[in-house]
Scaffold this motif. Structure first.
Motif, PDB file in Angstrom:
ATOM      1  N   ASN A  63       0.820  -1.211   0.000  1.00 31.68           N
ATOM      2  CA  ASN A  63       0.000   0.000   0.000  1.00 31.68           C
ATOM      3  C   ASN A  63       0.855   1.263   0.000  1.00 31.68           C
ATOM      4  O   ASN A  63       0.559   2.222  -0.713  1.00 31.68           O
ATOM      5  CB  ASN A  63      -0.936   0.004   1.215  1.00 31.68           C
ATOM      6  N   THR A  64       1.915   1.268   0.798  1.00 34.22           N
ATOM      7  CA  THR A  64       2.769   2.453   0.857  1.00 34.22           C
ATOM      8  C   THR A  64       3.450   2.716  -0.476  1.00 34.22           C
ATOM      9  O   THR A  64       3.525   3.868  -0.938  1.00 34.22           O
ATOM     10  CB  THR A  64       3.824   2.305   1.966  1.00 34.22           C
ATOM     11  N   MET A  65       3.931   1.670  -1.122  1.00 35.70           N
ATOM     12  CA  MET A  65       4.631   1.845  -2.393  1.00 35.70           C
ATOM     13  C   MET A  65       3.676   2.207  -3.516  1.00 35.70           C
ATOM     14  O   MET A  65       3.988   3.061  -4.354  1.00 35.70           O
ATOM     15  CB  MET A  65       5.421   0.574  -2.721  1.00 35.70           C
ATOM     16  N   TRP A 281      15.764   6.976   7.920  1.00 34.77           N
ATOM     17  CA  TRP A 281      16.480   6.294   6.842  1.00 34.77           C
ATOM     18  C   TRP A 281      17.784   5.690   7.344  1.00 34.77           C
ATOM     19  O   TRP A 281      18.150   4.572   6.963  1.00 34.77           O
ATOM     20  CB  TRP A 281      16.726   7.263   5.681  1.00 34.77           C
ATOM     21  N   GLN A 282      18.499   6.400   8.180  1.00 33.60           N
ATOM     22  CA  GLN A 282      19.765   5.865   8.683  1.00 33.60           C
ATOM     23  C   GLN A 282      19.531   4.597   9.495  1.00 33.60           C
ATOM     24  O   GLN A 282      20.243   3.592   9.315  1.00 33.60           O
ATOM     25  CB  GLN A 282      20.477   6.922   9.521  1.00 33.60           C
ATOM     26  N   LEU A 283      18.533   4.616  10.379  1.00 33.08           N
ATOM     27  CA  LEU A 283      18.224   3.422  11.161  1.00 33.08           C
ATOM     28  C   LEU A 283      17.741   2.291  10.261  1.00 33.08           C
ATOM     29  O   LEU A 283      18.164   1.136  10.404  1.00 33.08           O
ATOM     30  CB  LEU A 283      17.175   3.744  12.226  1.00 33.08           C
ATOM     31  N   LEU A 314      12.532  -1.946   6.124  1.00 31.21           N
ATOM     32  CA  LEU A 314      11.817  -1.369   4.979  1.00 31.21           C
ATOM     33  C   LEU A 314      10.639  -0.499   5.416  1.00 31.21           C
ATOM     34  O   LEU A 314      10.426   0.572   4.835  1.00 31.21           O
ATOM     35  CB  LEU A 314      11.383  -2.480   4.025  1.00 31.21           C
ATOM     36  N   PRO A 315       9.852  -0.894   6.429  1.00 33.57           N
ATOM     37  CA  PRO A 315       8.832   0.046   6.912  1.00 33.57           C
ATOM     38  C   PRO A 315       9.415   1.366   7.437  1.00 33.57           C
ATOM     39  O   PRO A 315       8.809   2.420   7.255  1.00 33.57           O
ATOM     40  CB  PRO A 315       8.135  -0.733   8.034  1.00 33.57           C
ATOM     41  N   LEU A 316      10.581   1.323   8.082  1.00 34.89           N
ATOM     42  CA  LEU A 316      11.205   2.565   8.533  1.00 34.89           C
ATOM     43  C   LEU A 316      11.517   3.480   7.352  1.00 34.89           C
ATOM     44  O   LEU A 316      11.261   4.691   7.393  1.00 34.89           O
ATOM     45  CB  LEU A 316      12.497   2.259   9.300  1.00 34.89           C
ATOM     46  N   LEU A 317      12.084   2.915   6.298  1.00 37.53           N
ATOM     47  CA  LEU A 317      12.417   3.708   5.114  1.00 37.53           C
ATOM     48  C   LEU A 317      11.163   4.273   4.459  1.00 37.53           C
ATOM     49  O   LEU A 317      11.097   5.458   4.112  1.00 37.53           O
ATOM     50  CB  LEU A 317      13.191   2.848   4.115  1.00 37.53           C
ATOM     51  N   LEU A 318      10.157   3.421   4.288  1.00 39.72           N
ATOM     52  CA  LEU A 318       8.954   3.849   3.573  1.00 39.72           C
ATOM     53  C   LEU A 318       8.062   4.746   4.428  1.00 39.72           C
ATOM     54  O   LEU A 318       7.438   5.676   3.909  1.00 39.72           O
ATOM     55  CB  LEU A 318       8.184   2.621   3.092  1.00 39.72           C
TER      56      LEU A 318
END
Length: 418
Positions: A63-65, A281-283, A314-318
């Protein structure tokens, strides 16, 4: 650097409905952990574990993508999205109804549900490709960006078709090697769809929002070519020789290269950009590196790699990008509703930094508890992880919906004071 084209952006409701659909799937994953009897995080072959994995890959990340792409392509890449709201409703329904059917099939043993999901979910990815790929091919400028996104979309279609084959195979309608098909499906989905799309979009969003240098074009081309060759060769080896080692090596090397390079670029950026997005993003990139190292250390750590990569990194990035996008959507909607002559609140007022920090901090306990629950599978630890995950996704949900609340409050204020 790419410039945002506000007028080319779609109706805000189109990407927003996808972005707001992601947190409930994260909450559903949390409920699965809360009901765990100690077997959920032991092997990837448990039906409930398969449901947990796909709650993240389809419900959260999917859904996020989908939503991010439908906003990013016209606004930042100059790509026309065909179908607009009309097909957007269909696309949202295919993805989420298909995911509901798949979850139901896994958790109850309902084979018809899995078969139906095996039709609807590939159709969702094919429809996404049909809505976006023609525009990606004919747009002008930003060739590397469009090439990365286009190849990621093609990988998404391949992933969806492979998933449909798995659904047919599980119900006895297809004869293929199960283990090879599972790993090929996972490799194309994780590396070819998710990571390749992140790497392509990062070429714009890292310099624009995080102040980093841009990835050298030659290096990005080499990485992308290596990814495609590795996935194709690994797929052939998996089906022809029943050997998935090439796929595993491709995942480890290319994820490590992407995450390590992105971390290096972010580390060289100015300190003034060190806000919640950059920290997120860093984490996320560090945990993605940890997932690659877990995968390298052996098949026994595959579940740990999946937990680190799919459920946390990947959830952290998105999520970091989703928060930026949802605030931008709110500002665009205000701009279109109110027009000129009224000073609108800035994007940072619609979603303050403190709300983004709350989301980041809420995800930190999950980053510690979930790997521990995989390494030490006990029901009490899984349930504690589920509670932390539920609170984290509630924080994401609250932050995303906060933009609409502030926008409506501003509109009511304008009407009350003509």
């Amino acid at each position: 650097m790419a410039r945002l084209n506000i007028e080319a952006s779609p109706a805000s409701s189109l990407p927003r409905r996808f972005l707001l659909s992601a947190p409930p799937w994260g909450m559903f994953a949390a409920l699965l952990l809360l009901s765990d009897d100690g077997s959920l995080l032991v092997t990837r072959w448990q039906p409930a574990t398969l449901a947990l994995v796909h709650a993240f890959t389809l419900g959260v990340l999917g859904n996020t993508m989908f939503g991010s792409l439908l906003q990013f392509l016209p606004a930042a890449a100059g790509v026309r999205v065909h179908g607009g709201n009309r097909l957007g409703h269909v696309l949202h329904g295919l993805l989420n109804v298909g995911t509901v059917l798949l979850m139901t099939g896994f958790l109850t043993g309902w084979r018809t549900g899995i078969t139906l999901a095996g039709v609807l979910l590939p159709a969702a990815f094919i429809l996404l490709g049909g809505m976006t790929l023609p525009g990606v091919l004919v747009a002008r400028g930003q060739r590397l960006l469009r090439a990365g996104i286009g190849l990621a979309l093609l990988s998404a279609v391949i992933t969806g078709v492979l998933g449909g084959c798995l659904a047919l195979l599980l119900n006895g309608h297809l004869n293929m090697p199960l283990l090879a098909l599972v790993d090929v499906h996972a490799a194309w989905g994780t590396l070819g769809w998710i990571v390749l799309l992140l790497a392509g979009v990062a070429r714009v969003v890292m310099p624009m929002f995080q102040g980093s240098a841009k990835m050298p074009g030659t290096a990005q081309v080499a990485w992308t070519v290596a990814l495609l060759l590795g996935l194709c060769a690994g797929t052939w080896r998996a089906f022809a020789r029943d050997d998935v080692s090439w796929l595993g090596l491709t995942l480890v090397v290319l994820i490590t290269a992407f995450a390590g390079t992105a971390l290096w670029l972010l580390g060289r950026g100015p300190r003034g950009h060190a806000g919640p997005l950059r920290r997120s993003w860093q984490l996320g990139l560090m945990l993605l590196l940890a997932a690659a190292m877990a995968l390298l250390s052996g098949a026994r750590n595959g579940l740990l790699a999946g937990a680190l990569g799919l459920a946390i990194a990947l959830p952290l990035l998105l999520n970091g990008m989703a928060l930026e996008i949802i605030a931008f959507l709110g500002w665009i909607e205000l701009h279109r509703r109110i027009g000129r002559g009224v000073q609108l609140p800035g994007v940072q007022r619609l979603l303050p930094e403190k709300d983004k920090l709350r989301v980041l901090f809420a995800q930190l306990p999950v980053s510690l508890l979930l790997p521990a629950a995989v390494l030490y599978p006990r029901s009490w630890l899984s349930r504690l992880t589920g509670l932390a995950m539920l609170l984290a996704w509630l924080a994401v949900w609250r932050a995303l919906n906060g933009v609409n609340r502030r926008s409506e409050r501003f509109v009511l204020g304008i009407k009350g004071h003509p």
